[in-house]
Design a protein around this motif. Structure first.
Motif, PDB file in Angstrom:
ATOM      1  N   GLU A   1       3.590  10.142  -9.755  1.00  0.00           N
ATOM      2  CA  GLU A   1       2.838  10.485 -10.962  1.00  0.00           C
ATOM      3  C   GLU A   1       2.348  11.931 -10.914  1.00  0.00           C
ATOM      4  O   GLU A   1       2.431  12.649 -11.914  1.00  0.00           O
ATOM      5  N   GLN A   2       1.853  12.359  -9.747  1.00  0.00           N
ATOM      6  CA  GLN A   2       1.411  13.744  -9.602  1.00  0.00           C
ATOM      7  C   GLN A   2       2.585  14.700  -9.790  1.00  0.00           C
ATOM      8  O   GLN A   2       2.449  15.739 -10.438  1.00  0.00           O
TER       9      GLN A   2
ATOM     10  N   HIS B   1       0.831  -1.206   0.000  1.00  0.00           N
ATOM     11  CA  HIS B   1       0.000   0.000   0.000  1.00  0.00           C
ATOM     12  C   HIS B   1       0.871   1.264   0.000  1.00  0.00           C
ATOM     13  O   HIS B   1       0.599   2.212  -0.754  1.00  0.00           O
TER      14      HIS B   1
ATOM     15  N   ALA C   1       2.447   1.796  -3.377  1.00  0.00           N
ATOM     16  CA  ALA C   1       1.443   2.256  -4.348  1.00  0.00           C
ATOM     17  C   ALA C   1       1.121   3.735  -4.138  1.00  0.00           C
ATOM     18  O   ALA C   1       1.001   4.498  -5.112  1.00  0.00           O
ATOM     19  N   GLU C   2       0.994   4.148  -2.898  1.00  0.00           N
ATOM     20  CA  GLU C   2       0.700   5.548  -2.605  1.00  0.00           C
ATOM     21  C   GLU C   2       1.852   6.452  -3.022  1.00  0.00           C
ATOM     22  O   GLU C   2       1.645   7.529  -3.571  1.00  0.00           O
ATOM     23  N   ARG C   3       3.090   6.007  -2.764  1.00  0.00           N
ATOM     24  CA  ARG C   3       4.249   6.791  -3.178  1.00  0.00           C
ATOM     25  C   ARG C   3       4.296   6.900  -4.703  1.00  0.00           C
ATOM     26  O   ARG C   3       4.607   7.962  -5.244  1.00  0.00           O
ATOM     27  N   ASP C   4       3.949   5.815  -5.399  1.00  0.00           N
ATOM     28  CA  ASP C   4       3.936   5.844  -6.867  1.00  0.00           C
ATOM     29  C   ASP C   4       2.903   6.854  -7.387  1.00  0.00           C
ATOM     30  O   ASP C   4       3.144   7.546  -8.374  1.00  0.00           O
ATOM     31  N   LYS C   5       1.750   6.953  -6.708  1.00  0.00           N
ATOM     32  CA  LYS C   5       0.740   7.941  -7.096  1.00  0.00           C
ATOM     33  C   LYS C   5       1.288   9.361  -6.957  1.00  0.00           C
ATOM     34  O   LYS C   5       1.047  10.223  -7.805  1.00  0.00           O
ATOM     35  N   VAL C   6       2.017   9.593  -5.873  1.00  0.00           N
ATOM     36  CA  VAL C   6       2.597  10.920  -5.660  1.00  0.00           C
ATOM     37  C   VAL C   6       3.662  11.208  -6.717  1.00  0.00           C
ATOM     38  O   VAL C   6       3.761  12.333  -7.217  1.00  0.00           O
TER      39      VAL C   6
ATOM     40  N   TYR D   1       6.648   8.899   2.566  1.00  0.00           N
ATOM     41  CA  TYR D   1       6.362   7.529   2.130  1.00  0.00           C
ATOM     42  C   TYR D   1       7.637   6.692   2.058  1.00  0.00           C
ATOM     43  O   TYR D   1       7.622   5.509   2.409  1.00  0.00           O
TER      44      TYR D   1
END
Length: 144
Positions: free
Chosen positions: A36-37, A26, A29-34, A116
């Motif tokens: 991308e942003q 988790h 995945a959250e770090r990967d979203k950041v 993260y």
């Protein structure tokens, strides 16, 4: 005594499999979203800088309508842009205002990435500690 050790080992393994590993997945995945942003804002900053550098006042572009369906669009005035600031809100900025907002947002995203990364390192350390505890319980030799 042997049954007690097996029970402890099983509980430790369950803790790693049911709690630590999902937490690790988790957090990654959250770090990967950041990430991308961060990339989106970096691209936006570069595009605005290119528009300023080349003194572009109007442009023609292709707009994605959804499901990879594109339509040609004309932008008569590029001096003001709308930036998605989150939660479905878009704010109209001048180029300089947008660049200020982007720099603040990029700094915030960099801080989130650091948090993260620390969390991921902490979870990995916890997994390693639990695995070391299992190794000691089973009296296995240390790995080199």
């Amino acid at each position: 005594m042997d049954g007690l050790i097996q029970e402890k080992v099983q509980r430790f393994e369950e803790f790693v499999d049911r709690r630590l590993k999902p937490d690790l997945v988790h957090a990654i995945a959250e770090r990967d979203k950041v990430f991308e942003q961060q990339e989106v804002f970096s691209n936006l900053r570069r595009n605005i800088e290119n528009l300023e550098k080349n003194s572009v006042t109007s442009l023609q572009t292709m707009v994605n309508l959804g499901s990879e369906v594109y339509m040609q669009a004309e932008v008569p005035d590029t001096q003001r842009i709308f930036v998605d600031i989150g939660l479905g809100f878009h704010v109209e900025f001048t180029w300089s205002e947008a660049l200020k907002y982007i720099s603040i947002k990029e700094e915030s995203l960099a801080n989130q990435i650091q948090e993260y990364t620390r969390l991921i390192a902490s979870i990995k350390a916890q997994i390693k500690i639990v695995c070391e505890g299992i190794r000691e319980l089973l009296q296995l030799p240390a790995e080199r």
